[in-house]
Design a protein around this motif. Structure first.
Motif, PDB file in Angstrom:
ATOM      1  N   PHE A 112       7.505   6.226  -2.604  1.00 16.78           N
ATOM      2  CA  PHE A 112       6.062   6.241  -2.356  1.00 16.78           C
ATOM      3  C   PHE A 112       5.305   5.655  -3.545  1.00 16.78           C
ATOM      4  CE2 PHE A 112       1.932   8.435  -2.640  1.00 16.78           C
ATOM      5  CZ  PHE A 112       1.370   8.039  -1.442  1.00 16.78           C
ATOM      6  N   GLU A 113       5.668   6.093  -4.747  1.00 20.19           N
ATOM      7  CA  GLU A 113       5.000   5.586  -5.946  1.00 20.19           C
ATOM      8  C   GLU A 113       5.354   4.114  -6.174  1.00 20.19           C
ATOM      9  OE1 GLU A 113       2.720   7.114  -7.688  1.00 20.19           O
ATOM     10  OE2 GLU A 113       2.883   8.946  -6.492  1.00 20.19           O
ATOM     11  N   GLY A 114       6.592   3.736  -5.832  1.00 23.32           N
ATOM     12  CA  GLY A 114       6.993   2.349  -5.989  1.00 23.32           C
ATOM     13  C   GLY A 114       6.198   1.403  -5.119  1.00 23.32           C
ATOM     14  N   GLU A 115       5.770   1.889  -3.956  1.00 27.06           N
ATOM     15  CA  GLU A 115       4.944   1.073  -3.063  1.00 27.06           C
ATOM     16  C   GLU A 115       3.602   0.701  -3.709  1.00 27.06           C
ATOM     17  OE1 GLU A 115       5.333  -0.332  -0.198  1.00 27.06           O
ATOM     18  OE2 GLU A 115       7.189   0.508   0.598  1.00 27.06           O
ATOM     19  N   LYS A 116       3.147   1.519  -4.618  1.00 22.77           N
ATOM     20  CA  LYS A 116       1.869   1.257  -5.279  1.00 22.77           C
ATOM     21  C   LYS A 116       1.979   0.132  -6.307  1.00 22.77           C
ATOM     22  CE  LYS A 116       0.362   6.092  -4.838  1.00 22.77           C
ATOM     23  NZ  LYS A 116      -0.034   7.311  -5.595  1.00 22.77           N
ATOM     24  N   GLN A 117       3.192  -0.134  -6.768  1.00 23.54           N
ATOM     25  CA  GLN A 117       3.415  -1.228  -7.718  1.00 23.54           C
ATOM     26  C   GLN A 117       4.429  -2.188  -7.094  1.00 23.54           C
ATOM     27  OE1 GLN A 117       4.422   1.139 -11.181  1.00 23.54           O
ATOM     28  NE2 GLN A 117       6.585   1.127 -10.664  1.00 23.54           N
ATOM     29  N   LYS A 118       3.971  -2.816  -6.025  1.00 22.06           N
ATOM     30  CA  LYS A 118       4.860  -3.581  -5.158  1.00 22.06           C
ATOM     31  C   LYS A 118       4.603  -5.074  -5.280  1.00 22.06           C
ATOM     32  CE  LYS A 118       6.173  -3.930  -0.269  1.00 22.06           C
ATOM     33  NZ  LYS A 118       6.046  -3.288   1.051  1.00 22.06           N
ATOM     34  N   TYR A 119       5.688  -5.826  -5.415  1.00 20.60           N
ATOM     35  CA  TYR A 119       5.637  -7.277  -5.262  1.00 20.60           C
ATOM     36  C   TYR A 119       6.809  -7.650  -4.367  1.00 20.60           C
ATOM     37  CZ  TYR A 119       5.407 -12.239  -6.233  1.00 20.60           C
ATOM     38  OH  TYR A 119       5.296 -13.614  -6.096  1.00 20.60           O
ATOM     39  N   TYR A 120       6.570  -7.857  -3.098  1.00 20.46           N
ATOM     40  CA  TYR A 120       7.577  -8.022  -2.048  1.00 20.46           C
ATOM     41  C   TYR A 120       8.324  -6.718  -1.769  1.00 20.46           C
ATOM     42  CZ  TYR A 120       7.013 -13.088  -1.809  1.00 20.46           C
ATOM     43  OH  TYR A 120       6.501 -14.343  -1.624  1.00 20.46           O
ATOM     44  N   ASN A 121       8.773  -6.027  -2.801  1.00 19.27           N
ATOM     45  CA  ASN A 121       9.512  -4.780  -2.661  1.00 19.27           C
ATOM     46  C   ASN A 121       8.838  -3.689  -3.493  1.00 19.27           C
ATOM     47  OD1 ASN A 121      11.776  -6.219  -1.343  1.00 19.27           O
ATOM     48  ND2 ASN A 121      12.087  -7.052  -3.388  1.00 19.27           N
ATOM     49  N   PRO A 122       8.985  -2.421  -3.099  1.00 26.57           N
ATOM     50  CA  PRO A 122       8.523  -1.340  -3.968  1.00 26.57           C
ATOM     51  C   PRO A 122       9.340  -1.335  -5.263  1.00 26.57           C
ATOM     52  CG  PRO A 122       9.785  -0.457  -2.119  1.00 26.57           C
ATOM     53  CD  PRO A 122       9.594  -1.908  -1.846  1.00 26.57           C
ATOM     54  N   ILE A 123       8.680  -1.249  -6.388  1.00 27.44           N
ATOM     55  CA  ILE A 123       9.340  -1.356  -7.690  1.00 27.44           C
ATOM     56  C   ILE A 123       9.509   0.013  -8.337  1.00 27.44           C
ATOM     57  CG2 ILE A 123       9.207  -2.343 -10.014  1.00 27.44           C
ATOM     58  CD1 ILE A 123       9.743  -4.423  -7.854  1.00 27.44           C
ATOM     59  N   TRP A 124      10.734   0.292  -8.797  1.00 24.57           N
ATOM     60  CA  TRP A 124      11.013   1.477  -9.607  1.00 24.57           C
ATOM     61  C   TRP A 124      11.083   1.044 -11.074  1.00 24.57           C
ATOM     62  CZ3 TRP A 124      16.162   3.042  -6.711  1.00 24.57           C
ATOM     63  CH2 TRP A 124      15.880   3.325  -5.374  1.00 24.57           C
ATOM     64  N   ASP A 125      10.479   1.814 -11.959  1.00 27.28           N
ATOM     65  CA  ASP A 125      10.600   1.534 -13.387  1.00 27.28           C
ATOM     66  C   ASP A 125      11.078   2.786 -14.120  1.00 27.28           C
ATOM     67  OD1 ASP A 125       8.342   3.162 -13.503  1.00 27.28           O
ATOM     68  OD2 ASP A 125       6.948   1.490 -13.758  1.00 27.28           O
ATOM     69  N   PHE A 126      11.292   2.668 -15.423  1.00 21.87           N
ATOM     70  CA  PHE A 126      11.786   3.804 -16.203  1.00 21.87           C
ATOM     71  C   PHE A 126      10.840   4.999 -16.105  1.00 21.87           C
ATOM     72  CE2 PHE A 126      14.347   0.821 -19.059  1.00 21.87           C
ATOM     73  CZ  PHE A 126      15.558   1.249 -18.544  1.00 21.87           C
ATOM     74  N   LYS A 127       9.549   4.705 -16.069  1.00 25.51           N
ATOM     75  CA  LYS A 127       8.558   5.781 -16.011  1.00 25.51           C
ATOM     76  C   LYS A 127       8.751   6.629 -14.756  1.00 25.51           C
ATOM     77  CE  LYS A 127       3.546   6.519 -16.280  1.00 25.51           C
ATOM     78  NZ  LYS A 127       2.221   5.835 -16.357  1.00 25.51           N
ATOM     79  N   LEU A 128       8.944   5.989 -13.611  1.00 28.11           N
ATOM     80  CA  LEU A 128       9.163   6.712 -12.351  1.00 28.11           C
ATOM     81  C   LEU A 128      10.483   7.483 -12.376  1.00 28.11           C
ATOM     82  CD1 LEU A 128       8.059   4.421  -9.385  1.00 28.11           C
ATOM     83  CD2 LEU A 128       7.139   6.646 -10.021  1.00 28.11           C
ATOM     84  N   LEU A 129      11.536   6.845 -12.865  1.00 29.41           N
ATOM     85  CA  LEU A 129      12.846   7.487 -12.900  1.00 29.41           C
ATOM     86  C   LEU A 129      12.842   8.707 -13.815  1.00 29.41           C
ATOM     87  CD1 LEU A 129      15.165   4.328 -13.039  1.00 29.41           C
ATOM     88  CD2 LEU A 129      14.548   5.700 -11.046  1.00 29.41           C
ATOM     89  N   GLU A 130      12.148   8.612 -14.922  1.00 30.35           N
ATOM     90  CA  GLU A 130      12.065   9.750 -15.854  1.00 30.35           C
ATOM     91  C   GLU A 130      11.307  10.917 -15.224  1.00 30.35           C
ATOM     92  OE1 GLU A 130      10.307   7.684 -19.155  1.00 30.35           O
ATOM     93  OE2 GLU A 130      12.193   7.688 -20.286  1.00 30.35           O
ATOM     94  N   LYS A 131      10.286  10.599 -14.444  1.00 30.77           N
ATOM     95  CA  LYS A 131       9.445  11.640 -13.858  1.00 30.77           C
ATOM     96  C   LYS A 131      10.128  12.351 -12.700  1.00 30.77           C
ATOM     97  CE  LYS A 131       4.753  12.432 -12.114  1.00 30.77           C
ATOM     98  NZ  LYS A 131       3.434  11.782 -11.795  1.00 30.77           N
ATOM     99  N   TYR A 132      10.903  11.608 -11.887  1.00 32.73           N
ATOM    100  CA  TYR A 132      11.430  12.176 -10.646  1.00 32.73           C
ATOM    101  C   TYR A 132      12.964  12.127 -10.566  1.00 32.73           C
ATOM    102  CZ  TYR A 132       6.600  11.710  -8.976  1.00 32.73           C
ATOM    103  OH  TYR A 132       5.229  11.797  -8.826  1.00 32.73           O
ATOM    104  N   HIS A 133      13.668  12.227 -11.666  1.00 34.16           N
ATOM    105  CA  HIS A 133      15.124  12.076 -11.661  1.00 34.16           C
ATOM    106  C   HIS A 133      15.876  13.323 -11.206  1.00 34.16           C
ATOM    107  CE1 HIS A 133      14.552  14.062 -15.569  1.00 34.16           C
ATOM    108  NE2 HIS A 133      15.779  14.521 -15.387  1.00 34.16           N
ATOM    109  N   ASP A 134      15.219  14.469 -11.197  1.00 34.17           N
ATOM    110  CA  ASP A 134      15.915  15.719 -10.863  1.00 34.17           C
ATOM    111  C   ASP A 134      16.521  15.645  -9.462  1.00 34.17           C
ATOM    112  OD1 ASP A 134      15.337  16.885 -13.287  1.00 34.17           O
ATOM    113  OD2 ASP A 134      13.544  17.924 -12.569  1.00 34.17           O
TER     114      ASP A 134
END
Length: 331
Positions: A112-134
């Motif tokens: 869902f958060e990746g869709e907000k930073q999307k260029y063709y595909n939803p993008i995952w970055d380190f910030k997202l992975l650190e926040k929701y890795h559990d």
């Protein structure tokens, strides 16, 4: 686990297929979740993992299909990763797999958060992975992954930095994927495998053998090729890359790995078995039937007495509109 002698190699049976695509990887994966779950049962898998490109849309269907066949559903996604979000960049492949309900929810949050930073595909970055890795397991994905691309570009420092960062986020829930399939005549996949194993060993990260399967049966390739022809892909590239990417029979992946790398590793058979051990570890980490506590419902639509009937009506109206549009502007 059983042991078998095949082509002079002593290898273990693989009991599930991790990193796999079905029809929800649009124009890239072939087969319904129900068909592939039935095939997994036929092949003797105890579990089946689904990791479609850039979406989690078909995971409920996979969950239901696996439950109907009496095997464990392992739910994931092959997403698009960048160390840091940048505009107009598509991202590198990366796999996330849910261990439990918390992981499933976090996987959807990341999407869902990746869709907000999307260029063709939803993008995952380190910030997202650190926040929701559990609750999530992460693997390095295929030759289109960040690790593989760093290796192919000769950027070993970046590759090591990436591995250390992922290990700091996921700990022992981060694994390096090794795929024993030839994709060209230049030895691209072979080079990536050898260097990935070398770096993983140095950093004490476990490797796993994955099929990256895009269809169920080997004999379905002609149909799979037709699908790519419709979507306008280079069919020579598709054949080189995906001809062997069907759901493998045990112990097919290990035999392929041993044949491919018998000149690269003295302990090639033990290495194959170690990677199967790591697959077992992932399978054991993933809980069984954790979605049973959830209720499957449609969202309530404003002003609708029956959400399902209203949704069907909207879909039919949309199809009628699209039909008129096609006749007027495309015919």
């Amino acid at each position: 686990m059983f042991k078998v002698s095949m082509m002079d190699y002593l290898v273990r049976y693989q009991m599930f297929d991790l990193h796999r695509h079905d029809m929800f990887s649009i124009f890239d994966g072939f087969g319904k979740p129900s068909e592939l779950a039935a095939l997994a049962k036929e092949l003797g898998y105890e579990s089946l993992c689904t990791t479609n490109h850039g979406n989690t849309n078909g995971l409920i269907q996979t969950y239901k299909a696996c439950k109907a066949e009496g095997i464990k559903a392992i739910l994931g996604c092959e997403g698009y990763f960048l160390p840091k979000w940048k505009e107009k960049t598509r991202g590198y492949h990366l796999i996330l797999v849910a261990k439990n309900l918390e992981g499933y929810k976090n996987l959807n949050r990341i999407q869902f958060e990746g869709e907000k930073q999307k260029y063709y595909n939803p993008i995952w970055d380190f910030k997202l992975l650190e926040k929701y890795h559990d609750g999530l397991i992460c693997t390095s994905a295929c030759v289109a992954g960040y690790l593989s691309q760093c290796i192919l570009k000769g950027e070993e420092d970046k590759a090591i930095k990436f591995l250390k960062k992922m290990k700091s986020i996921f700990g022992d829930d981060f694994y390096v994927e090794i795929q024993p399939y030839k994709i060209d005549d230049e030895g691209t996949q072979e080079k990536v495998n050898v260097k990935s194993i070398d770096l993983a060993r140095k950093l004490n990260i476990k490797c796993i053998l994955t099929s990256d399967s895009h269809r169920g049966r080997e004999e379905d390739f002609d149909t799979y090729l037709k699908m790519h022809e419709i979507s306008g892909h280079d069919l020579k590239w598709v054949e080189d890359t995906y001809k062997e990417r069907y759901m493998p029979k045990p112990p097919e992946m290990a035999v392929r790995f041993c044949k491919m790398h018998r000149g690269d590793f003295k302990d090639v058979r033990n290495l194959a078995n170690e990677m199967y051990d790591a697959l077992d570890e992932i399978e054991d980490k993933c809980e069984l039937n954790y979605l049973d506590s959830l209720e499957e419902i449609l969202p309530k639509l404003d002003g609708a007495k029956d959400s399902y009937k209203t949704l069907v009506e909207h879909v039919k109206n949309g199809l009628k509109f699209r039909g008129k549009y096609n006749k007027k502007y495309i015919a």
